[in-house]
Design a protein around this motif. Structure first.
Motif, PDB file in Angstrom:
ATOM      1  N   THR A   1       0.804  -1.401  -0.109  1.00 41.65           N
ATOM      2  CA  THR A   1      -0.008   0.022  -0.552  1.00 41.65           C
ATOM      3  C   THR A   1       0.654   1.518  -0.228  1.00 41.65           C
ATOM      4  N   PHE A   2       1.314   1.817   0.872  1.00 41.40           N
ATOM      5  CA  PHE A   2       2.065   2.859   1.279  1.00 41.40           C
ATOM      6  C   PHE A   2       3.628   2.228   0.371  1.00 41.40           C
ATOM      7  N   GLY A   3       4.211   1.621   0.842  1.00 36.55           N
ATOM      8  CA  GLY A   3       5.429   1.229  -0.131  1.00 36.55           C
ATOM      9  C   GLY A   3       4.996   1.177  -1.567  1.00 36.55           C
ATOM     10  N   GLU A   4       4.129  -0.034  -2.129  1.00 34.34           N
ATOM     11  CA  GLU A   4       3.204  -0.013  -3.457  1.00 34.34           C
ATOM     12  C   GLU A   4       3.054   1.673  -3.929  1.00 34.34           C
ATOM     13  N   LYS A   5       2.410   2.235  -3.261  1.00 34.05           N
ATOM     14  CA  LYS A   5       2.435   3.080  -4.573  1.00 34.05           C
ATOM     15  C   LYS A   5       3.729   4.201  -4.678  1.00 34.05           C
ATOM     16  N   LEU A   6       4.589   4.107  -3.169  1.00 38.89           N
ATOM     17  CA  LEU A   6       6.089   5.038  -3.503  1.00 38.89           C
ATOM     18  C   LEU A   6       6.260   4.333  -4.857  1.00 38.89           C
TER      19      LEU A   6
ATOM     20  N   LEU B   1       3.962  13.097  -5.199  1.00 38.87           N
ATOM     21  CA  LEU B   1       4.781  12.360  -4.298  1.00 38.87           C
ATOM     22  C   LEU B   1       3.944  12.557  -3.049  1.00 38.87           C
ATOM     23  N   GLU B   2       3.033  14.542  -2.560  1.00 34.69           N
ATOM     24  CA  GLU B   2       3.005  14.012  -1.873  1.00 34.69           C
ATOM     25  C   GLU B   2       1.256  14.380  -1.265  1.00 34.69           C
ATOM     26  N   ASP B   3       0.652  13.870  -2.626  1.00 34.05           N
ATOM     27  CA  ASP B   3      -0.715  13.200  -2.473  1.00 34.05           C
ATOM     28  C   ASP B   3      -0.489  11.848  -2.120  1.00 34.05           C
ATOM     29  N   THR B   4       1.128  11.169  -2.473  1.00 31.68           N
ATOM     30  CA  THR B   4       1.388   9.693  -2.071  1.00 31.68           C
ATOM     31  C   THR B   4       1.429   9.898  -0.563  1.00 31.68           C
ATOM     32  N   LEU B   5       1.730  10.574   0.066  1.00 34.74           N
ATOM     33  CA  LEU B   5       2.177  10.489   1.536  1.00 34.74           C
ATOM     34  C   LEU B   5       0.856  11.239   2.314  1.00 34.74           C
ATOM     35  N   ILE B   6       0.301  12.556   2.011  1.00 31.17           N
ATOM     36  CA  ILE B   6      -0.729  12.600   2.682  1.00 31.17           C
ATOM     37  C   ILE B   6      -2.113  11.216   2.392  1.00 31.17           C
ATOM     38  N   GLU B   7      -2.273  10.282   1.539  1.00 28.74           N
ATOM     39  CA  GLU B   7      -2.998   8.688   1.559  1.00 28.74           C
ATOM     40  C   GLU B   7      -2.094   7.721   2.683  1.00 28.74           C
ATOM     41  N   SER B   8      -0.727   8.155   2.948  1.00 24.07           N
ATOM     42  CA  SER B   8      -0.744   7.297   3.695  1.00 24.07           C
ATOM     43  C   SER B   8      -0.539   7.772   4.982  1.00 24.07           C
ATOM     44  N   ASP B   9      -1.526   8.549   5.228  1.00 21.75           N
ATOM     45  CA  ASP B   9      -1.151   9.254   6.952  1.00 21.75           C
ATOM     46  C   ASP B   9      -0.127   9.331   6.964  1.00 21.75           C
TER      47      ASP B   9
ATOM     48  N   ASP C   1       0.351  18.509   7.249  1.00 19.88           N
ATOM     49  CA  ASP C   1       1.041  19.106   7.545  1.00 19.88           C
ATOM     50  C   ASP C   1       2.950  18.241   7.001  1.00 19.88           C
ATOM     51  N   MET C   2       2.783  17.083   7.457  1.00 16.73           N
ATOM     52  CA  MET C   2       4.125  16.500   7.659  1.00 16.73           C
ATOM     53  C   MET C   2       4.710  16.531   6.109  1.00 16.73           C
ATOM     54  N   ALA C   3       3.129  15.307   5.029  1.00 17.01           N
ATOM     55  CA  ALA C   3       3.358  15.049   3.508  1.00 17.01           C
ATOM     56  C   ALA C   3       3.465  16.936   2.897  1.00 17.01           C
ATOM     57  N   VAL C   4       3.540  18.078   2.832  1.00 17.68           N
ATOM     58  CA  VAL C   4       3.338  19.079   3.003  1.00 17.68           C
ATOM     59  C   VAL C   4       4.975  19.899   3.013  1.00 17.68           C
ATOM     60  N   ASN C   5       5.197  19.825   4.729  1.00 18.09           N
ATOM     61  CA  ASN C   5       6.482  20.069   4.449  1.00 18.09           C
ATOM     62  C   ASN C   5       7.285  18.658   4.301  1.00 18.09           C
ATOM     63  N   LEU C   6       7.672  17.642   4.306  1.00 16.79           N
ATOM     64  CA  LEU C   6       8.243  17.123   3.432  1.00 16.79           C
ATOM     65  C   LEU C   6       8.592  16.768   2.141  1.00 16.79           C
ATOM     66  N   THR C   7       7.676  16.948   1.624  1.00 19.72           N
ATOM     67  CA  THR C   7       7.559  17.317   0.012  1.00 19.72           C
ATOM     68  C   THR C   7       9.079  18.540  -0.538  1.00 19.72           C
ATOM     69  N   ASP C   8       7.931  19.645   0.793  1.00 10.60           N
ATOM     70  CA  ASP C   8       8.836  20.741   0.359  1.00 10.60           C
ATOM     71  C   ASP C   8      10.825  20.335   0.719  1.00 10.60           C
ATOM     72  N   GLN C   9      10.453  19.748   1.925  1.00 10.49           N
ATOM     73  CA  GLN C   9      12.150  19.098   1.954  1.00 10.49           C
ATOM     74  C   GLN C   9      12.809  18.174   1.068  1.00 10.49           C
ATOM     75  N   LEU C  10      11.997  17.639   0.215  1.00  7.31           N
ATOM     76  CA  LEU C  10      12.520  16.791  -1.087  1.00  7.31           C
ATOM     77  C   LEU C  10      12.933  17.214  -1.611  1.00  7.31           C
ATOM     78  N   ARG C  11      12.459  18.218  -2.317  1.00  6.26           N
ATOM     79  CA  ARG C  11      11.927  19.486  -3.355  1.00  6.26           C
ATOM     80  C   ARG C  11      13.766  20.246  -3.184  1.00  6.26           C
TER      81      ARG C  11
END
Ligand code: GDP
Length: 304
Positions: free
Chosen positions: A14-19, A37-45, A49-59
């Protein structure tokens, strides 16, 4: 470990497969990629905030490292996830704090149905097989069937148990158990407690009463307060954790049912928001389905 990976296979699918799907469709590091990527993180709970933040950091990180191809970008993400886990608190995450001498006392807290009793049964088996003398205390005297259920685990694991009739004062159970543990040289005492979050004040009073009883006998006790959370409940588990953290000194998390969840991202959320280490994970209903949590195994496992 193998078992850890096998147990995670559902979580991964699920989480892994999405990634993995995200990377299978990888063309270039453009805004579409980061949106997905952001969508995947949000869907994986991992939490919004963290999904947005993490995506920013990754960018940022992808730019900084000039990562362009799929493999490089994936490595940046893996490293970042492990960093988040490690940064959030750099204790040796899975270690259980053991008493230098005398019994080690571990309180298990958590709401009904999360897998608290099952986890104690699994832990007791582990410690017993490790050569420890294990005692259980059935201090969840309120949930119907809880005492009986723990008793069944005690029989199955061939460890001793202290129990009283339903509705007894939990502190009386703890009192008797801690006495017995000291007198009869037990190595570990696992205390099952009632998790009635609906009344925070009650819960707080009950837990502090138990602690008082414990510290009178063993000043350093409890050596751990482990909060059991059900991974399948996602953000709900996170909210429970926040409440318990306000109520008692939780020292670590045991995340159950990670075998059956689409929401494997909760591991990162717990670390990032609560700064609490995940010490063990439940990967099934069997006695052997409990593993020490390892952030590296976990994150690499997601990308296999
Ligand atoms: P408690 O009310 O918190 O003590 O919860 P129980 O220990 O009774 O567990 C509730 C249900 O969850 C039971 O059916 C358990 O077998 C199941 N369970 C506990 N841990 C796990 C786990 O790691 N994976 C799965 N799939 N089921 C689990």
């Amino acid at each position: 470990s193998n078992k850890f990976e096998k147990g995670l296979s559902k979580s991964r699918s699920t989480f892994g497969e999405k990634l993995n799907r995200l990377f299978a469709n990888f063309r270039s590091v453009d805004e579409d990629f980061f949106d997905d990527l952001e969508d995947t993180l949000i869907e994986s709970d991992v939490g919004f905030d963290m999904a947005v933040n993490l995506t920013d950091q990754l960018r940022e990180e992808v730019k900084l490292q000039n990562a362009k191809n799929r493999e490089d970008v994936q490595n940046v993400i893996i490293q970042k996830m492990i960093d988040i886990y490690d940064q959030a608190g750099n204790d040796e995450s899975t270690k259980i704090n053991m008493a230098e001498n005398g019994p080690t006392v571990i309180l298990f807290v958590g709401v009904n149905g999360v897998g608290k009793t099952t986890t104690i049964g699994k832990m007791a088996d582990k410690y017993k097989k490790d050569g420890k003398k294990v005692l259980l205390a059935a201090a969840d005297t309120f949930r119907a069937g809880a005492i009986e259920q723990l008793d069944e685990w005690a029989k199955r694991d061939q460890v001793d148990i202290v129990k009283k009739p339903e509705k007894s004062d939990p502190s009386a159970v703890v009192y008797e158990a801690v006495h017995k543990a000291k007198e009869e040289d037990y190595d570990v005492l696992f205390v099952d407690t009632a998790g009635r979050l609906q009344n925070k004040v009650n819960l707080m009073n009950e837990l502090s009463k138990m602690k008082k009883v414990l510290t009178r006998e063993i000043p350093e006790a409890p050596h751990e307060v482990l909060l059991v959370l059900d991974a399948t409940t996602g953000q709900n588990a996170l909210n429970q954790a926040k409440l318990f953290k306000e109520t008692t000194d939780v020292t670590g998390i045991i995340l159950t049912k990670l075998d059956g969840t689409a929401k494997g991202g909760i591991v990162l959320a717990i670390r990032n928001e609560l700064h609490l280490p995940v010490k063990y994970v439940g990967l099934g209903e069997k006695v052997s389905d409990l593993s020490k949590f390892d952030a590296n195994d976990y994150v690499y496992g997601l990308f296999k």
